[in-house]
Write a protein that holds these residues in place. Structure first.
Motif, mmCIF file in Angstrom:
data_model
loop_
_atom_site.group_PDB
_atom_site.id
_atom_site.type_symbol
_atom_site.label_atom_id
_atom_site.label_comp_id
_atom_site.label_asym_id
_atom_site.label_seq_id
_atom_site.Cartn_x
_atom_site.Cartn_y
_atom_site.Cartn_z
ATOM 1 N N PRO A 171 0.998 1.835 11.654
ATOM 2 C CA PRO A 171 1.093 0.915 10.883
ATOM 3 C C PRO A 171 2.432 -0.219 10.166
ATOM 4 C CG PRO A 171 0.546 3.061 10.083
ATOM 5 C CD PRO A 171 1.349 2.900 12.065
ATOM 6 N N GLN A 172 3.920 0.609 11.347
ATOM 7 C CA GLN A 172 4.713 -0.517 11.055
ATOM 8 C C GLN A 172 5.014 -1.930 11.474
ATOM 9 O OE1 GLN A 172 7.236 0.600 7.817
ATOM 10 N NE2 GLN A 172 7.796 -1.155 8.751
ATOM 11 N N ALA A 173 4.276 -1.680 12.760
ATOM 12 C CA ALA A 173 4.902 -3.000 14.038
ATOM 13 C C ALA A 173 3.504 -3.917 12.681
ATOM 14 C CB ALA A 173 4.460 -2.913 15.292
ATOM 15 N N LEU A 174 2.469 -3.476 12.167
ATOM 16 C CA LEU A 174 1.848 -4.222 11.462
ATOM 17 C C LEU A 174 2.043 -4.941 10.493
ATOM 18 C CD1 LEU A 174 -1.913 -2.518 11.700
ATOM 19 C CD2 LEU A 174 -1.242 -4.510 13.182
ATOM 20 N N LEU A 175 2.945 -4.201 10.164
ATOM 21 C CA LEU A 175 3.563 -4.872 8.575
ATOM 22 C C LEU A 175 5.016 -5.585 8.842
ATOM 23 C CD1 LEU A 175 2.991 -4.173 6.247
ATOM 24 C CD2 LEU A 175 4.774 -2.283 5.949
ATOM 25 N N ASP A 176 5.683 -5.132 10.240
ATOM 26 C CA ASP A 176 6.414 -6.040 10.508
ATOM 27 C C ASP A 176 6.162 -7.775 10.857
ATOM 28 O OD1 ASP A 176 8.460 -3.703 10.541
ATOM 29 O OD2 ASP A 176 8.556 -3.071 12.676
ATOM 30 N N ARG A 227 6.719 5.855 -5.389
ATOM 31 C CA ARG A 227 8.223 5.230 -5.117
ATOM 32 C C ARG A 227 8.730 4.338 -3.462
ATOM 33 N NH1 ARG A 227 11.622 7.599 -8.493
ATOM 34 N NH2 ARG A 227 12.404 9.054 -6.772
ATOM 35 N N HIS A 228 8.109 5.419 -2.506
ATOM 36 C CA HIS A 228 7.903 5.579 -1.081
ATOM 37 C C HIS A 228 6.837 4.860 -0.553
ATOM 38 C CE1 HIS A 228 12.111 5.431 -1.505
ATOM 39 N NE2 HIS A 228 11.757 6.834 -2.202
ATOM 40 N N PRO A 229 5.622 4.657 -0.540
ATOM 41 C CA PRO A 229 4.501 4.639 0.318
ATOM 42 C C PRO A 229 4.742 4.237 1.546
ATOM 43 C CG PRO A 229 4.727 2.190 -1.212
ATOM 44 C CD PRO A 229 5.972 3.562 -1.734
ATOM 45 N N SER A 230 3.803 4.524 2.411
ATOM 46 C CA SER A 230 3.774 4.390 3.596
ATOM 47 C C SER A 230 3.016 3.190 3.935
ATOM 48 C CB SER A 230 2.964 6.068 4.033
ATOM 49 O OG SER A 230 1.581 5.172 3.756
ATOM 50 N N ALA A 231 3.502 3.149 5.311
ATOM 51 C CA ALA A 231 3.463 1.224 6.012
ATOM 52 C C ALA A 231 1.896 1.136 5.616
ATOM 53 C CB ALA A 231 4.300 1.063 7.786
ATOM 54 N N THR A 232 1.397 2.344 6.125
ATOM 55 C CA THR A 232 -0.424 1.908 5.962
ATOM 56 C C THR A 232 -0.681 1.965 4.507
ATOM 57 O OG1 THR A 232 -0.810 3.626 7.225
ATOM 58 C CG2 THR A 232 -2.052 3.488 6.742
ATOM 59 N N LYS A 233 -0.712 2.780 3.203
ATOM 60 C CA LYS A 233 -0.600 2.469 2.338
ATOM 61 C C LYS A 233 0.162 0.892 1.547
ATOM 62 C CE LYS A 233 -0.165 6.567 -0.335
ATOM 63 N NZ LYS A 233 0.448 7.860 -1.206
ATOM 64 N N GLN A 234 1.140 0.745 2.185
ATOM 65 C CA GLN A 234 1.600 -1.242 2.141
ATOM 66 C C GLN A 234 0.382 -2.219 2.295
ATOM 67 O OE1 GLN A 234 5.858 -1.985 2.518
ATOM 68 N NE2 GLN A 234 5.974 0.368 2.949
ATOM 69 N N SER A 289 -7.287 5.162 -5.481
ATOM 70 C CA SER A 289 -6.624 3.794 -4.442
ATOM 71 C C SER A 289 -6.802 2.520 -4.484
ATOM 72 C CB SER A 289 -7.023 4.655 -3.137
ATOM 73 O OG SER A 289 -8.613 3.738 -2.718
ATOM 74 N N GLY A 290 -8.642 2.614 -5.080
ATOM 75 C CA GLY A 290 -8.668 1.260 -5.050
ATOM 76 C C GLY A 290 -9.202 0.477 -3.630
ATOM 77 N N TRP A 291 -9.312 1.213 -3.060
ATOM 78 C CA TRP A 291 -9.347 -0.131 -1.812
ATOM 79 C C TRP A 291 -10.704 0.173 -1.171
ATOM 80 C CZ3 TRP A 291 -5.528 4.342 0.568
ATOM 81 C CH2 TRP A 291 -3.986 3.739 0.350
ATOM 82 N N LEU A 292 -11.801 1.039 -1.828
ATOM 83 C CA LEU A 292 -12.976 1.192 -1.445
ATOM 84 C C LEU A 292 -13.881 0.844 -1.991
ATOM 85 C CD1 LEU A 292 -12.236 4.778 -0.827
ATOM 86 C CD2 LEU A 292 -12.946 3.111 1.530
ATOM 87 N N GLN A 293 -15.029 0.541 -1.825
ATOM 88 C CA GLN A 293 -15.705 -0.483 -2.421
ATOM 89 C C GLN A 293 -16.789 0.942 -3.062
ATOM 90 O OE1 GLN A 293 -17.351 -4.300 -1.565
ATOM 91 N NE2 GLN A 293 -17.276 -3.196 0.579
ATOM 92 N N LYS A 294 -16.994 1.517 -3.647
ATOM 93 C CA LYS A 294 -17.629 2.606 -4.038
ATOM 94 C C LYS A 294 -19.448 2.923 -4.203
ATOM 95 C CE LYS A 294 -14.031 4.854 -7.440
ATOM 96 N NZ LYS A 294 -13.826 4.726 -8.873
ATOM 97 N N ASP A 295 -19.771 1.359 -4.989
ATOM 98 C CA ASP A 295 -21.217 1.195 -4.422
ATOM 99 C C ASP A 295 -21.307 0.885 -3.285
ATOM 100 O OD1 ASP A 295 -19.958 -0.806 -4.916
ATOM 101 O OD2 ASP A 295 -20.696 -1.250 -6.460
ATOM 102 N N ASN A 296 -20.322 1.296 -2.100
ATOM 103 C CA ASN A 296 -21.116 -0.068 -1.003
ATOM 104 C C ASN A 296 -20.665 1.419 -0.086
ATOM 105 O OD1 ASN A 296 -22.941 -1.136 0.754
ATOM 106 N ND2 ASN A 296 -20.947 -3.010 1.177
ATOM 107 N N LEU A 297 -20.821 2.438 -0.108
ATOM 108 C CA LEU A 297 -20.011 3.204 0.329
ATOM 109 C C LEU A 297 -20.769 4.636 1.340
ATOM 110 C CD1 LEU A 297 -17.098 4.968 1.150
ATOM 111 C CD2 LEU A 297 -17.106 6.004 -1.012
ATOM 112 N N ALA A 298 -20.580 4.517 3.013
ATOM 113 C CA ALA A 298 -21.310 5.971 3.151
ATOM 114 C C ALA A 298 -19.983 7.031 3.856
ATOM 115 C CB ALA A 298 -21.980 5.099 5.039
#
Ligand code: ATP
Length: 572
Positions: A171-176, A227-234, A289-298
């Motif tokens: 995650p951190q490498a990707l964020l960088d 306040r300090h979300p992980s790199a994956t969350k970001q 999280s708001g990341w998932l599409q609840k109505d299109n989720l397996a």
């Protein structure tokens, strides 16, 4: 993906499971024939999809979001690689010259470098299979981005010049990379985002009752986390900013926002996987999280089977009857190092009938190995057998050993007595691996740091099948931070030093134990897990009040995980 392809995969995902007479093949669940042929040549042991792969591969190929949970070593990551290889190359964008330029199709986020390389090795093996004629360049198919002293930023031009079909990164490498050059990862036009070991990468807090005493400190910790979300969350917040916004709007505006969401441009499907998924994380992912599409989720999950005490093996059980975690036949033991330097089995461990694993007719006992004081002559004789030159440890020049020497001695003895080929030692997250390797070598153990980049060491262990027996048993040493998700097929034993994720006992402690233990017993193989912990209890004074010691915590881990420890035969 075209609508007809989407509908086809969707029908596979929806279809009722085939009857037993109908064999399910990788092809019948949507994997293209050339990939199936290459797979058969590269991995002859992988013949048909597991029941979970039968569920999640079509779901992934149909474009659904997927939440995947199955036991350690059940083929989740491997199945994901197959599905991602199978995906259509992401929409090409027109360059100024009018040529079509491919983009990154899938982004795979993993917790550590070695797991990234494991994905890469699997892809490399499939692509280099003799059935693949005129294979594409590996770089066009997959690339790895990890933080290695800042070298990941040098990869930017390569990424831009030749965007891979699959990009695997920490995650951190990707964020960088994203912060340096926001276009480089084409985050919003990806087709798929996979988060492997999601419970390690996305942290959430258990829900607390407001009337409980520690509620204030819970709120404080929660705010800190926010306040300090992980790199994956970001990263996920960046990729799914629009989804998040619409999900929040929907909470207030209901159906109007729902329609807006339906007709907004597509965002990459999100796939999240782990062997453990605590309820609070599940709730966070699904509701907040708001990341998932609840109505299109397996949701492809098997529940964590916490067995009741009655379901635990009886004291008369034999090795074959023990149903361990992460697969059948794993034996769990714990050795306790006491204040007086004794090494003994943990309280409550049961005896089972067991075939000796160590070869040779002569009985090997702890005394044969560490009979008296270890003197320097003994050490030299044993070290001669090591394949690697051993750096002499000048103990005077060193600081105090990072671990109790008796604990290392317990591991060395158990290793010598029981390991036929390759074992893994997992140290706490920030432990000095090289230092422990040296200490172990000094007492005669053929120890090596697990390094999947070194062709002659860990990588070889990763790439070889499970049937090879080493000329000299090897102990691979790693830390908790670098073992999640690793697949070392011919591992027979895992040693754990101390309490994983200690010293505080939380749900994460149990999960960490399950994940480490899950390095053996993969895909139905057997294996043995031996924890070595210290006790602070005074053996001569039963009434002495002592702080909760590691041995007591270990008992709790076994209880919570539904495991009954067995006696490690060679100790009291
Ligand atoms: N369908 C299959 N048939 C036989 N073997 C398989 C199959 N799928 C995967 N495997 C093998 O199972 C092993 C474990 O796979 P993998 O690492 O994907 O498990 P996992 O569920 O992701 O484990 P963890 O939870 O520890 O990350 C690998 O060696 C892989 O080759």
């Amino acid at each position: 993906m075209s609508r007809s392809a989407e509908a086809y995969y969707d029908s596979l995902a929806q279809s009722t499971p085939p009857t037993p007479s109908e064999p399910v093949t990788f092809e019948s669940i949507g994997i293209r024939r050339p990939i199936v042929k290459a797979l058969a040549a590269a991995f002859p042991n992988v013949q048909s999809p597991t029941p979970m792969q039968q569920r999640f591969i079509p779901a992934l190929l149909s474009g659904k979001d997927v939440l995947l949970k199955d036991e350690t070593g059940s083929g989740k990551s491997f199945g994901l690689v197959l599905a991602l290889l199978n995906k259509e190359r992401q929409r090409a964008v027109r360059t100024r010259s009018g040529a079509l330029k491919p983009q990154i199709t899938s982004l795979v986020i993993v917790p550590h470098r070695d797991l990234a390389y494991q994905f890469m090795h699997w892809i490399e093996r499939i692509v280099n299979s003799p059935t693949v004629q005129a294979p594409p360049s590996l770089a066009s198919l997959a690339q790895v981005v990890v933080r290695d002293g800042g070298s990941h930023l040098k990869q930017l031009p390569i990424l831009q010049q030749e965007p891979p079909h699959i990009l695997i990164g920490t995650p951190q490498a990707l964020l960088d990379i994203h912060n340096e050059q926001p276009d480089a990862l084409s985050l919003t036009s990806l087709s798929t985002v996979v988060v492997d070991e999601v419970d390690y990468l996305v942290d959430s807090m258990p829900i607390k009752d407001k009337n409980k005493t520690h509620f204030k400190s819970f709120l404080k910790a929660k705010r800190k986390l926010e306040r300090h979300p992980s790199a994956t969350k970001q990263l996920l917040d960046i990729i799914y900013a629009r989804r998040k916004q619409l999900a929040e709007q929907e909470n207030y505006e209901g159906s109007k926002a729902f329609h807006q969401r339906r007709y907004s441009p597509p965002s990459p499907q999100l796939v999240m996987s782990s062997a453990t998924l605590r309820r609070h994380l599940d709730l966070f992912l699904f509701r907040q999280s708001g990341w998932l599409q609840k109505d299109n989720l397996a949701k492809c999950k098997i529940p964590f089977r916490k067995r009741s005490q009655n379901a635990l093996p009886s004291p008369e059980a034999t090795e074959g009857e023990i149903d361990g975690l992460g697969g059948s036949g794993i034996l769990h033991s714990a050795l306790v190092v006491t204040l007086s330097g004794r090494i003994k089995n943990i309280e409550g461990a049961i005896a089972i009938e067991r075939k000796a694993v160590a070869s040779g007719d002569e009985a090997i006992t702890p005394e044969n190995i560490f009979g008296g004081e270890t003197n320097s002559e003994d050490v030299d004789i044993v070290n001669e057998a090591n394949t690697e030159p051993v750096e002499v440890v000048d103990t005077d020049a060193k600081t105090r050993p990072p671990f109790n020497p008796t604990a290392l001695e317990a591991i060395a003895t158990a290793f010598a007595l029981d390991v036929p080929s390759v074992a893994l030692l997992v140290l706490p997250a920030s432990a000095p691996v090289q230092r422990v390797v040296e200490e172990l070598r000094a007492i005669g153990v053929n120890a090596q740091g697990l390094d999947l980049l070194a062709a002659d060491k860990g990588r070889a262990h990763l790439l070889r099948g499970g049937d090879t027996v080493e000329a000299e048993p090897t102990l691979l040493v790693s830390t908790l931070a670098t073992t999640r998700g690793l697949d070392l097929p011919h591992l027979t034993h895992v040693f754990i030093l101390g309490i994983p994720e200690g010293p505080k006992m939380t749900g994460r402690t149990i999960d960490a134990y399950l994940h480490i233990a899950g390095r053996v017993g993969r895909f139905g193989r057997g294996g043995r897990v031996v924890s070595v912990v210290e006790s602070t209890r005074d053996e001569d004074d039963d009434d002495a009040v002592v702080p909760v010691d590691e041995a007591a915590k270990m008992v709790r881990i076994f209880r919570e995980a539904g495991v009954r420890p067995v006696i490690f035969e060679h100790f009291d």
